[in-house]
Design a protein around this motif. Structure first.
Motif, PDB file in Angstrom:
ATOM      1  N   ALA A 143       0.835  -1.201   0.000  1.00 11.76           N
ATOM      2  CA  ALA A 143       0.000   0.000   0.000  1.00 11.76           C
ATOM      3  C   ALA A 143       0.869   1.251   0.000  1.00 11.76           C
ATOM      4  CB  ALA A 143      -0.932  -0.002   1.215  1.00 11.76           C
ATOM      5  N   LEU A 144       1.975   1.218   0.742  1.00 14.11           N
ATOM      6  CA  LEU A 144       2.894   2.359   0.758  1.00 14.11           C
ATOM      7  C   LEU A 144       3.515   2.560  -0.619  1.00 14.11           C
ATOM      8  CD1 LEU A 144       4.758   2.012   4.185  1.00 14.11           C
ATOM      9  CD2 LEU A 144       3.227   3.839   3.485  1.00 14.11           C
ATOM     10  N   ARG A 145       3.843   1.440  -1.268  1.00 13.39           N
ATOM     11  CA  ARG A 145       4.426   1.545  -2.603  1.00 13.39           C
ATOM     12  C   ARG A 145       3.404   2.150  -3.574  1.00 13.39           C
ATOM     13  NH1 ARG A 145       8.497  -1.765  -3.865  1.00 13.39           N
ATOM     14  NH2 ARG A 145       7.673  -3.413  -2.554  1.00 13.39           N
ATOM     15  N   ALA A 146       2.133   1.759  -3.393  1.00 15.24           N
ATOM     16  CA  ALA A 146       1.082   2.237  -4.303  1.00 15.24           C
ATOM     17  C   ALA A 146       0.882   3.753  -4.207  1.00 15.24           C
ATOM     18  CB  ALA A 146      -0.235   1.514  -4.005  1.00 15.24           C
ATOM     19  N   VAL A 147       1.182   4.359  -3.048  1.00  9.63           N
ATOM     20  CA  VAL A 147       1.036   5.811  -2.943  1.00  9.63           C
ATOM     21  C   VAL A 147       2.358   6.510  -3.216  1.00  9.63           C
ATOM     22  CG1 VAL A 147      -0.966   5.805  -1.429  1.00  9.63           C
ATOM     23  CG2 VAL A 147       1.319   5.747  -0.418  1.00  9.63           C
ATOM     24  N   GLY A 148       3.301   5.773  -3.797  1.00  9.62           N
ATOM     25  CA  GLY A 148       4.508   6.407  -4.295  1.00  9.62           C
ATOM     26  C   GLY A 148       5.529   6.757  -3.228  1.00  9.62           C
ATOM     27  N   ILE A 149       5.568   5.999  -2.143  1.00  7.93           N
ATOM     28  CA  ILE A 149       6.592   6.245  -1.130  1.00  7.93           C
ATOM     29  C   ILE A 149       7.826   5.422  -1.470  1.00  7.93           C
ATOM     30  CG2 ILE A 149       7.179   5.818   1.295  1.00  7.93           C
ATOM     31  CD1 ILE A 149       4.531   6.900   2.059  1.00  7.93           C
ATOM     32  N   PRO A 150       8.960   6.091  -1.655  1.00 10.10           N
ATOM     33  CA  PRO A 150      10.167   5.337  -1.999  1.00 10.10           C
ATOM     34  C   PRO A 150      10.648   4.493  -0.822  1.00 10.10           C
ATOM     35  CG  PRO A 150      10.650   7.687  -1.758  1.00 10.10           C
ATOM     36  CD  PRO A 150       9.182   7.522  -1.543  1.00 10.10           C
ATOM     37  N   ASP A 151      11.233   3.360  -1.134  1.00 12.03           N
ATOM     38  CA  ASP A 151      11.763   2.452  -0.123  1.00 12.03           C
ATOM     39  C   ASP A 151      10.698   2.094   0.928  1.00 12.03           C
ATOM     40  OD1 ASP A 151      13.432   0.846   1.254  1.00 12.03           O
ATOM     41  OD2 ASP A 151      14.869   2.394   1.830  1.00 12.03           O
ATOM     42  N   ARG A 175       0.480  11.017   2.288  1.00 14.58           N
ATOM     43  CA  ARG A 175       0.418   9.804   1.464  1.00 14.58           C
ATOM     44  C   ARG A 175       0.081   8.583   2.315  1.00 14.58           C
ATOM     45  NH1 ARG A 175       5.043  10.196  -3.069  1.00 14.58           N
ATOM     46  NH2 ARG A 175       5.200  12.447  -2.949  1.00 14.58           N
ATOM     47  N   VAL A 176       0.634   8.561   3.530  1.00  7.98           N
ATOM     48  CA  VAL A 176       0.306   7.453   4.431  1.00  7.98           C
ATOM     49  C   VAL A 176      -1.187   7.478   4.743  1.00  7.98           C
ATOM     50  CG1 VAL A 176       0.663   6.501   6.738  1.00  7.98           C
ATOM     51  CG2 VAL A 176       2.620   7.335   5.426  1.00  7.98           C
ATOM     52  N   MET A 177      -1.721   8.696   5.009  1.00 12.62           N
ATOM     53  CA  MET A 177      -3.163   8.832   5.271  1.00 12.62           C
ATOM     54  C   MET A 177      -3.972   8.312   4.089  1.00 12.62           C
ATOM     55  SD  MET A 177      -4.274  10.345   8.117  1.00 12.62           S
ATOM     56  CE  MET A 177      -5.794  11.072   7.556  1.00 12.62           C
ATOM     57  N   ILE A 178      -3.515   8.643   2.876  1.00 12.77           N
ATOM     58  CA  ILE A 178      -4.230   8.188   1.689  1.00 12.77           C
ATOM     59  C   ILE A 178      -4.164   6.667   1.605  1.00 12.77           C
ATOM     60  CG2 ILE A 178      -4.257   8.235  -0.843  1.00 12.77           C
ATOM     61  CD1 ILE A 178      -3.224  11.135  -0.626  1.00 12.77           C
ATOM     62  N   ALA A 179      -2.979   6.131   1.900  1.00 14.53           N
ATOM     63  CA  ALA A 179      -2.826   4.671   1.867  1.00 14.53           C
ATOM     64  C   ALA A 179      -3.786   4.016   2.850  1.00 14.53           C
ATOM     65  CB  ALA A 179      -1.378   4.289   2.192  1.00 14.53           C
ATOM     66  N   ALA A 236       0.219  19.457  -5.360  1.00 13.57           N
ATOM     67  CA  ALA A 236      -0.048  18.959  -6.703  1.00 13.57           C
ATOM     68  C   ALA A 236       0.134  17.449  -6.757  1.00 13.57           C
ATOM     69  CB  ALA A 236       0.872  19.650  -7.711  1.00 13.57           C
ATOM     70  N   VAL A 237       1.204  16.958  -6.112  1.00 12.98           N
ATOM     71  CA  VAL A 237       1.485  15.523  -6.155  1.00 12.98           C
ATOM     72  C   VAL A 237       0.414  14.747  -5.380  1.00 12.98           C
ATOM     73  CG1 VAL A 237       3.149  13.764  -5.476  1.00 12.98           C
ATOM     74  CG2 VAL A 237       3.955  15.914  -6.442  1.00 12.98           C
ATOM     75  N   ALA A 239      -5.668   9.744  -9.143  1.00 12.23           N
ATOM     76  CA  ALA A 239      -5.307   8.465  -9.754  1.00 12.23           C
ATOM     77  C   ALA A 239      -5.988   7.306  -9.033  1.00 12.23           C
ATOM     78  CB  ALA A 239      -3.786   8.293  -9.725  1.00 12.23           C
ATOM     79  N   MET A 240      -6.032   7.398  -7.697  1.00 14.53           N
ATOM     80  CA  MET A 240      -6.681   6.347  -6.909  1.00 14.53           C
ATOM     81  C   MET A 240      -8.164   6.256  -7.273  1.00 14.53           C
ATOM     82  SD  MET A 240      -4.721   4.845  -4.661  1.00 14.53           S
ATOM     83  CE  MET A 240      -2.998   4.942  -4.252  1.00 14.53           C
ATOM     84  N   ALA A 241      -8.800   7.436  -7.419  1.00 21.22           N
ATOM     85  CA  ALA A 241     -10.227   7.471  -7.719  1.00 21.22           C
ATOM     86  C   ALA A 241     -10.493   6.895  -9.109  1.00 21.22           C
ATOM     87  CB  ALA A 241     -10.746   8.900  -7.620  1.00 21.22           C
ATOM     88  N   ARG A 242      -9.648   7.277 -10.086  1.00 26.61           N
ATOM     89  CA  ARG A 242      -9.831   6.774 -11.444  1.00 26.61           C
ATOM     90  C   ARG A 242      -9.630   5.274 -11.502  1.00 26.61           C
ATOM     91  NH1 ARG A 242      -7.516  11.460 -12.800  1.00 26.61           N
ATOM     92  NH2 ARG A 242      -5.426  10.581 -12.748  1.00 26.61           N
TER      93      ARG A 242
END
Lengths: 324, 328
Positions: free
Chosen positions: A139-147, A166-170, A195-196, A203-206
């Motif tokens: 899930a962390l990878r899916a929201v674009g968190i590196p490592d 991003r963690v909240m979104i995850a 913006a990011v 993207a998650m919604a789409r």
């Protein structure tokens, strides 16, 4: 013509009142709107306009002084306002999720972020003890968190504000909810991070057909990110239309004022106009009539009648007796 | 024309990690502000923009002399201020001439002070005003800021956001400063009120002959109020020039991404790549690499081996990028 979408959430005549020492505050009065699958609806207005109260009422998270005094909120076939708390607890997190402003404060400060995601996956996402950790990292990878494997062990204070959001979104999208409520998700973040983060929510919604309610005071952000905008003022919904129509041809005087007060990329300071007056005292009796009348330059005698949302054009509703 | 404020190669490094005895390792430093030179002319509004962590706040605290500098000079009104220790500057004559309006007056005003107390505090401490003289100066400042006198007895929680912002501004202009530093003065306000406060600031600047340094990350607001703008990234100036020109044709790739990220009510956004990732660590950065290298969408190998210096692009514009080309 927009393709017809199924309504994920339909709110009808939602009224909320708060019991305070100063009397009953009618924070929301007959608010109604719908959000379709994959759509983003923005709730826009000044602070105190009732944007967040709308979200909290739908989520069943009003503080104890607040009470839903009328209305329905259908998530699919379920009226959330008539659902017992025990059942709501199963719906929250699974079918509706929420992102709060100030993510660092909303996360648990003494629990590693990976564990906080795993908690949601275990409760709502059908994860098992053995795979929860891996799914949290995924899930962390899916929201674009590196490592992500290393970040999963981090505590909120070790992450930047954008990273925490991003963690909240995850956490919010972990159980693939039907509806995401984002309450000022980027307030306090840098514009570049904003913006990011907004790209990510989009993207998650789409990707999953999730419906989104974006609560913001920033009309420009709503203009850029939402399909439809609903403008709120002092607990009333005053106008609702698709984004382009609302911005190009606002019918409610308040909407027009709000647009004229928002800085643009081309205008000068002299061309901006403030919105005169302030929010009315909501403690007075029923206040079913227009709550903007005290600030409005188009006020007339007819404005004393009970206010309702009326169609101004197909897909464009306005609550005004003397619209522009 | 002599500049009211001129910074020469200003630096501020904070020691971090194991610095004390008996550690033998060389101490590490956070390079919060590095080699910053800029000038503010009388009557000018200079915008200071950049992401959180770019050194805006440290720079402001150096100019207001709340922090001691690591190196460089601060010329204010032809006097060198960097050599005055921060702890002595509180009683310096120029303290009254450099004042600050803080972000969110609701948080920055003492909740147990009435509006009058809040405005009186610097007048008492810095100018030693008492009695009728103090009273009249408080009322003058309040009226200049459009704060009705009957509100002076109220506490911050009894005032609206816009009224609190006016108290914060009245407090700052009471000592008749030459330079006002505005730290996100409208960030806590609704747009409906923001316009009024911005217009008030514009009027005060002209009426009182003030110069402003306007710190904000709301570029739409910066563009409205500022004559010139300085864009900072990780402690260094990456671009500076007239506000309109910088926002219309940003030359530095960082400025381009910053401008493109601003939500717009009107028209399509300019086309620029999204800035992904976070800035690099400000601890002991490589002195021979561009600070933006690695996050930069257009960086080339040279950016990793040679720090770009600010280059003059004409029209008052300076850009620190090897790859930048002139406008048009």
């Amino acid at each position: 013509m927009m393709a017809p979408t199924t309504d994920v959430l339909r709110v009808e005549d939602l009224s909320v009142a708060f019991q305070t020492r100063g009397g009953l505050v009618r924070a929301l009065d007959r608010v109604g709107f719908t959000v379709g699958a994959g759509q983003t609806m923005a709730l826009v207005g000044e602070s105190g306009s009732g944007k967040s109260v709308t979200a909290y009422a739908v989520m069943g998270l009003l503080e104890t002084a607040g009470r839903v005094t009328g209305g329905r909120a259908f998530l699919g076939q379920t009226d959330l306002l008539a659902t017992p708390p025990r059942t709501m607890a199963r719906i929250r997190g699974r079918r509706i999720a929420m992102i709060f402003q100030n993510p660092r404060a909303a996360l648990n400060p003494i629990r590693a972020v990976g564990k906080q995601i795993a908690d949601v996956l275990l409760r709502h996402g059908g994860a098992t003890r053995s795979n929860a950790r891996d799914r949290a990292i995924e899930a962390l990878r899916a929201v674009g968190i590196p490592d992500p494997a290393r970040r999963a062990k981090a505590y909120p204070f070790e992450l930047s504000g954008g990273m925490c959001q991003r963690v909240m979104i995850a956490i919010a999208v972990a159980a693939r909810p039907d509806l995401l409520i984002a309450d000022e998700p980027t307030t306090g973040l840098d514009v570049t991070t904003q913006a990011v983060v907004m790209d990510l929510i989009g993207a998650m919604a789409r990707g999953s057909g999730m419906a989104t309610i974006l609560i913001t005071h920033d009309l420009a952000l709503a203009a850029e990110r939402a399909n439809r905008i609903a403008v709120m003022h002092a607990g009333h919904m005053v106008e609702e239309a698709d984004t382009a129509t609302l911005l190009a041809r606002p019918r409610h005087p308040y909407t027009a004022r709000l647009i004229a007060a928002t800085p643009t990329a081309a205008g000068s300071l002299a061309s901006l106009q403030s919105v005169p007056g302030g929010l009315p005292d909501l403690r007075q009796a029923d206040r079913l009539h227009c709550r903007y009348a005290g600030r409005c330059e188009r006020r007339q005698d007819a404005c004393d009648a009970v206010l309702t949302m009326r169609p101004a054009a197909p897909g464009h509703a306005v609550a005004c007796w003397n619209p522009l | 024309m002599t500049a009211l404020l001129e910074l020469e190669n200003l630096r501020k490094h904070f020691p971090v990690g194991r610095t004390g005895w008996p550690s033998k390792a060389a101490p590490s430093f956070v390079h919060a502000v590095d080699d910053v030179s800029l000038a503010v002319q009388p009557g000018e509004t200079l915008g200071l923009v950049g992401e959180s962590g770019c050194g805006k706040s440290t720079l402001v605290r150096l100019i207001t002399r709340l922090l001691d500098v690591t190196g460089g000079k601060i010329w204010f009104n032809r006097r060198e201020l960097a050599e005055v220790p921060a702890r002595l500057f509180a009683r310096d004559d120029d303290r009254a001439h450099i004042q600050m309006v803080f972000q969110d007056a609701g948080e920055s005003i003492n909740p147990r002070f009435t509006a009058a107390d809040a405005i009186a505090d610097p007048l008492r401490r810095l100018l030693g005003l008492r009695g009728a003289a103090l009273r009249s100066r408080i009322e003058e400042a309040a009226l200049q800021c459009g704060l009705p006198l009957e509100l002076l007895g109220r506490f911050p929680h009894q005032l609206s956001g816009g009224q609190r912002a006016r108290v914060g501004i009245a407090r700052a202009i009471g000592t008749r400063p030459r330079l006002l530093i505005l730290d996100e003065p409208t960030a806590a306000l609704d747009v409906s009120v923001q316009v009024t406060v911005l217009k008030l600031l514009q009027t005060l600047k002209v009426d009182l002959g003030l110069s402003y340094i306007f710190v904000s990350h709301d570029l739409n607001v910066v563009r409205l109020l500022c004559d010139r703008v300085v864009v900072m990234y990780l402690g260094r100036i990456v671009e500076t020039g007239p506000a309109r020109a910088v926002f219309e044709t940003p030359l530095h790739p960082y400025t381009r991404s910053l401008v493109a990220a601003v939500p717009r009510l009107d028209g399509p956004r300019p086309d620029a790549p999204r800035l992904v990732g976070d800035p690099r660590s400000p601890i002991d950065p490589d002195p021979n690499a561009c600070r933006f290298y690695g996050r930069c969408p257009v960086g080339v190998a040279r950016c990793g081996t040679e720090m770009p210096a600010l280059r003059d692009f004409g029209g008052g514009r300076d850009v620190a990028c090897h790859l930048a080309e002139g406008p048009g």
